[in-house]
Design a protein around this motif. Structure first.
Motif, mmCIF file in Angstrom:
data_model
loop_
_atom_site.group_PDB
_atom_site.id
_atom_site.type_symbol
_atom_site.label_atom_id
_atom_site.label_comp_id
_atom_site.label_asym_id
_atom_site.label_seq_id
_atom_site.Cartn_x
_atom_site.Cartn_y
_atom_site.Cartn_z
ATOM 1 N N THR A 85 3.746 29.875 24.136
ATOM 2 C CA THR A 85 3.978 28.617 24.843
ATOM 3 C C THR A 85 4.704 28.836 26.167
ATOM 4 O O THR A 85 4.518 28.084 27.111
ATOM 5 N N THR A 86 5.514 29.899 26.261
ATOM 6 C CA THR A 86 6.228 30.178 27.502
ATOM 7 C C THR A 86 5.288 30.678 28.587
ATOM 8 O O THR A 86 5.375 30.266 29.743
ATOM 9 N N ASN A 87 4.367 31.543 28.210
ATOM 10 C CA ASN A 87 3.435 32.126 29.170
ATOM 11 C C ASN A 87 2.076 32.288 28.501
ATOM 12 O O ASN A 87 1.750 33.350 27.976
ATOM 13 N N ASN A 278 6.064 35.746 26.082
ATOM 14 C CA ASN A 278 7.361 35.118 25.843
ATOM 15 C C ASN A 278 8.230 35.027 27.098
ATOM 16 O O ASN A 278 9.362 34.544 27.019
ATOM 17 N N GLN A 279 7.727 35.507 28.251
ATOM 18 C CA GLN A 279 8.496 35.471 29.481
ATOM 19 C C GLN A 279 7.625 35.008 30.619
ATOM 20 O O GLN A 279 6.399 35.167 30.597
#
Length: 286
Positions: A85-87, A278-279
């Motif tokens: 969802t973050t990247n 995640n980033q």
């Protein structure tokens, strides 16, 4: 009685004739120089046009190829590329502010993000490694069989490969951290390169010690049914840069010699970096 003296006439050019010939030669050379200069100008212009066409074609082909490979997973062809969802592996951010945009330039544009496993632009050939054979059927415990059964691999024997890349520059481009995929009946998951040593067009590799191929024979029943399995000499090898993300955005660059545009002109920028679900995306520095 005096003897008559005979004078022999000698053929040749007089000074006046030489001067006239020199003038005509100069006029002719001047005309030839203009024709030669025009030919050089035409050749240079044609070459620049062809270069411009090639650059434009490449600028169009790159987004086309990236969009075709968006989300492609080559390290493990049985599983989709990891996403979060973050990247996510594919998304668009609309109405991003263009820094230093002028009055006539677009103030806001969209940014495109897409991730994939990137194959290198050549294919190698397996020479030795992984219990490889050149033909026939063999039995016994090899690296391939160990991976099928989930057993541990032995360093120095089961994880060493020699691959012919067919060109020294290709072999030199293979680096640790990349992956490679041998196109045989175990070709559903790639192996991670631990070390890479290039000698001419041949690269010697070692891989991370892992029996990760034990669970990969999807849709073909129990993996043990396929044993004994060998890597076949001459099989094609694909090298992969895993988990890559590309961003397309508009940025102002000083590429125009027009001094009336100190902020530059809007250009389409392609940036690439490691994909981490995640980033947030961080492009590689040049």
């Amino acid at each position: 009685m005096a003897r008559r003296r005979t004078f022999h006439h000698r053929d040749g050019f007089s000074l006046v004739e030489l001067l006239v010939a020199l003038v005509f030669t100069g006029v002719l050379m001047s005309g030839m120089a203009k024709v030669f200069q025009a030919s050089l100008t035409s050749f240079s212009t044609s070459g620049e046009k062809l270069s411009s066409v090639r650059r434009n074609r490449m600028a169009m082909d790159l987004p086309y190829d990236d969009l075709n490979t968006a989300g492609m997973s080559l390290v493990d062809v049985t599983s989709p590329l990891a996403s979060g969802t973050t990247n996510p592996s594919f998304y668009i951010i609309p109405n991003v502010l263009v820094t230093n945009a002028g009055a006539d330039d677009p103030a806001r544009t969209d940014e495109l993000y897409l991730a994939f496993d990137q194959p290198l632009g050549f294919e190698g050939r397996l020479v030795t490694g992984g219990g490889s054979i050149s033909g026939g059927t063999q039995s016994g415990s090899t690296a391939s069989e160990k991976m099928l059964t989930g057993a541990s691999l032995t360093a120095g024997t089961d994880n060493s490969y020699t691959i012919d890349c067919k060109d020294a520059s290709y072999a030199a481009s293979v680096k640790p951290g990349m992956s490679f995929l041998i196109k045989d009946n175990l070709s559903h998951q790639a192996m991670t390169i631990l070390t890479a040593t290039a000698t001419g067009s041949v690269v010697a590799l070692t891989t991370i010690i892992t029996p990760s191929l034990a669970t990969q024979v999807t849709g073909r029943g129990d993996p043990a049914v396929l044993a004994p399995v060998r890597r076949r000499v001459g099989a094609g090898v694909v090298f992969i840069i895993p988990q890559q993300m590309v961003r397309y955005r508009i940025a102002m660059l000083n590429l125009d010699p027009d001094t009336t545009k100190p902020n530059g002109i809007p250009c389409l920028i392609r940036e690439q970096g490691v994909f981490n679900p995640n980033q947030a995306f961080v492009p590689d520095t040049i």
